[in-house]
Write an enzyme that holds these catalytic residues in place. Structure first.
Site, PDB file in Angstrom:
ATOM      1  N   GLU A  45       0.935  -1.362  -0.045  1.00 22.05           N
ATOM      2  CA  GLU A  45      -0.034  -0.011   0.179  1.00 22.05           C
ATOM      3  C   GLU A  45       0.833   1.074   0.160  1.00 22.05           C
ATOM      4  OE1 GLU A  45      -3.351  -0.355   2.702  1.00 22.05           O
ATOM      5  OE2 GLU A  45      -4.029  -2.180   1.420  1.00 22.05           O
TER       6      GLU A  45
ATOM      7  N   GLU B 218      -4.030  -8.842  -1.704  1.00 25.33           N
ATOM      8  CA  GLU B 218      -4.568  -8.973  -0.158  1.00 25.33           C
ATOM      9  C   GLU B 218      -6.147  -8.380   0.037  1.00 25.33           C
ATOM     10  OE1 GLU B 218      -2.360  -6.482   2.896  1.00 25.33           O
ATOM     11  OE2 GLU B 218      -4.381  -6.083   3.680  1.00 25.33           O
TER      12      GLU B 218
END
Ligand SMILES: *[C@@H]1O[C@H](CO)[C@@H](O)[C@H](O)[C@H]1NC(C)=O
Ligand SMILES: *[C@@H]1O[C@H](CO)[C@@H](O)[C@H](O)[C@H]1NC(C)=O
Length: 511
Positions: free
Chosen positions: A243, A350
């Protein structure tokens, strides 16, 4: 399926989990046996439904000469093939390791068998964090010596200690027992604090803007893979950064713009890893699908950076598509990126449920809606060219942790760390199995068409041919109502199914 908007959140839910203990173990997930497909005139169906089936197998059903008159019609063309499948799996986090270790020896074994053996989901992908994440008991790195640019003091000893829940030992244990080879990939959340501009790994820091620091950060990756190899753990891939576009700031991150990631890959990480780990697959992004196509254009549009990038990692959190049935644009973006950069794969790296603060945070034991969202996301990703799908923590405790940043979430297996002989399989566990157990690595997606009619939208479906010559279809019914549907298989006849509401099925036959 009636065109009803799905409830955006699971405001009310029933507990449809399955409780497992060493004296009353959960049923093993039945594998396909030769008697399930005695010849080409038969097929096998696995069903999971809110009404009670849990990967329930019915084998050796004959194809029928005519269809069952259902509105839902599925057709397939196994000669038109698309992407090749890598596999399905979950993350081996500190939290998962710590949680499993708290359970009795029997239950530890049962949980791992549920994922990694023929009695379970037969996972083929695993994600391993490089140092700590929020799903750790605190923040640590592999080199806390400030200004140690040559990483003399780099050590993964913490991964052998209680601080990480002995994550290395957990990974080794999984590798030892898994009956399918695992493609492992690693992802960093943050570098050591001294490499950041703020001397901190929370609050979305950036890397210090110094060449010495960038090359030390690239070297850190290389040292990680060498150290794990020394312990017998080989990796298939790596993501450049978990991220990189940032998180709430409450837990670790290293913020990078798309241009910064491009330059880091091009000038530092790419050359370092190609020299030291030539076979390792390098994945860019590892962040929300909403960043497509801009990140792909910035990084893959640059030839020098693109030569080091094998694929794109994608997370599901920032999209509403998984909450509202009509919002399919994010998946269309994936297909466009696939068309534009055909040599690069896309992998879902994810996803979890229960991540929305205040209104939908933490586990909801047995919530069916969350399983259905998994099913929809996996199926839609695959139909938009993803090569696989990676769940977040494979197991958590009943509070949705441990997580030092209080960012608790849900998981397909929840373990009761007080009654250490008891754990629960959430419905998500079974939905994942409809893909992971049957859509094996090396399978190729085939053309599948699903149609409904004016009052009944098409049920979602996807299909594959496996390396051992089986056709595998996965069909999702998100409607509260049951449906009759049929699959026409040229030259063989019809698969006629009458399925309950809120269900998923996997249909298998020889090609
Ligand atoms: C780093 O390594 C050096 C040389 O091996 C050692 O003297 C030093 O104590 C180490 N520092 C830390 C903080 O571990
Ligand atoms: C960074 O933080 C550590 C730990 O809080 C501290 O010991 C160190 O002096 C700090 N370094 C700088 C350059 O401020």
């Amino acid at each position: 399926m009636l065109l009803l908007p799905l409830l955006p959140l699971s405001l009310a839910w029933t507990d449809d989990s399955v409780k497992c203990t060493s004296s009353e173990p959960c049923a093993p997930i039945a594998s396909l046996t030769p008697s399930d497909l005695p010849d080409r005139s038969t097929y096998t169906v696995y069903t999971t439904s809110q009404s009670g089936a849990r990967l329930e197998k019915v084998g050796a059903i004959p194809f029928e000469a005519s269809d069952n008159g259902g509105w839902q019609k599925i057709t397939l063309d196994a000669s038109t093939t698309y992407q090749e499948v890598l596999g399905f799996g979950g993350a081996l986090t500190d939290a998962a390791s710590i949680t499993v270790a708290k359970m009795t020896d029997d239950v530890q074994e049962m949980i791992l068998r549920d994922y990694y053996t023929g009695d379970g989901l037969e996972y083929t992908v695993g994600r391993v964090p490089i140092a700590s994440t929020d799903f750790s008991t605190g923040v640590y790195s592999y080199d806390e010596t400030p200004e140690d640019f040559t990483l003399e003091n780099f050590s993964i000893d913490v991964d052998k200690s209680e601080v990480s829940g002995n994550k290395l030992g957990f990974v080794q244990r999984v590798l030892k027992m898994t009956t399918s080879p695992l493609s492992l990939f690693a992802s960093p959340w943050a570098p050591p604090a001294w490499m950041t501009q703020t001397n901190s790994t929370t609050g979305n820091p950036s890397l210090r803007d110094e060449e010495e620091v960038r090359s030390a950060w690239a070297l850190y990756f290389s040292k990680f893979f060498a150290a794990y190899r020394e312990e017998g753990v080989e990796f298939w891939g790596v993501t450049v950064q978990n991220e990189p576009a940032g998180n709430t700031g409450a837990w670790q991150d290293l913020k990078m713009s798309d241009a910064e990631q491009r330059d880091f890959i091009k000038n530092n990480l790419g050359p370092q890893l190609r020299a030291d780990e030539p076979d390792l697959k390098i994945m860019m992004l590892d962040d929300q699908r909403t960043h497509l196509p801009s990140w792909a254009d910035t990084i893959l549009g640059d030839e020098e950076a693109a030569q080091y990038v094998d694929g794109i990692g994608l997370h599901w959190y920032a999209e509403v598509a998984d909450y509202f049935a009509w919002a399919t644009q994010p998946f269309a973006k994936m297909s466009k990126v696939n068309d534009k950069y055909p040599g690069k794969f896309m992998l879902a790296t994810e996803a979890c449920n229960g991540f929305i603060p205040v209104i939908d945070q933490g586990p909801k034991l047995g919530d069916w809606n969350r399983a259905e969202r998994y099913g929809f996301d996996i199926l839609s990703d695959l139909n938009a060219f993803a090569v696989g799908w990676t769940d977040w923590n494979i197991a958590l405790d009943l509070s949705g942790g441990p997580n030092w940043a209080k960012n608790v979430v849900d998981a397909p297996i929840l373990a009761d760390t007080d009654a250490t002989d008891t754990y629960y399989r959430n419905p998500m566990y079974y939905y994942l199995g409809h893909f992971s157990k049957f859509v094996r690595p090396g399978s190729k997606r085939i053309q599948v068409t699903s149609t409904g009619n004016l009052i009944s939208a098409a049920m979602e479906a996807t299909g594959f041919v496996t390396p051992d010559g089986k056709v595998v279809l996965v069909v999702l019914n998100r409607d509260f109502a049951g449906h009759k549907y049929n699959v026409e298989v040229e030259g063989r006849g019809f698969v006629n199914v009458d399925v309950d509401g809120h269900s998923i099925q996997t249909i298998i036959f020889d090609q």
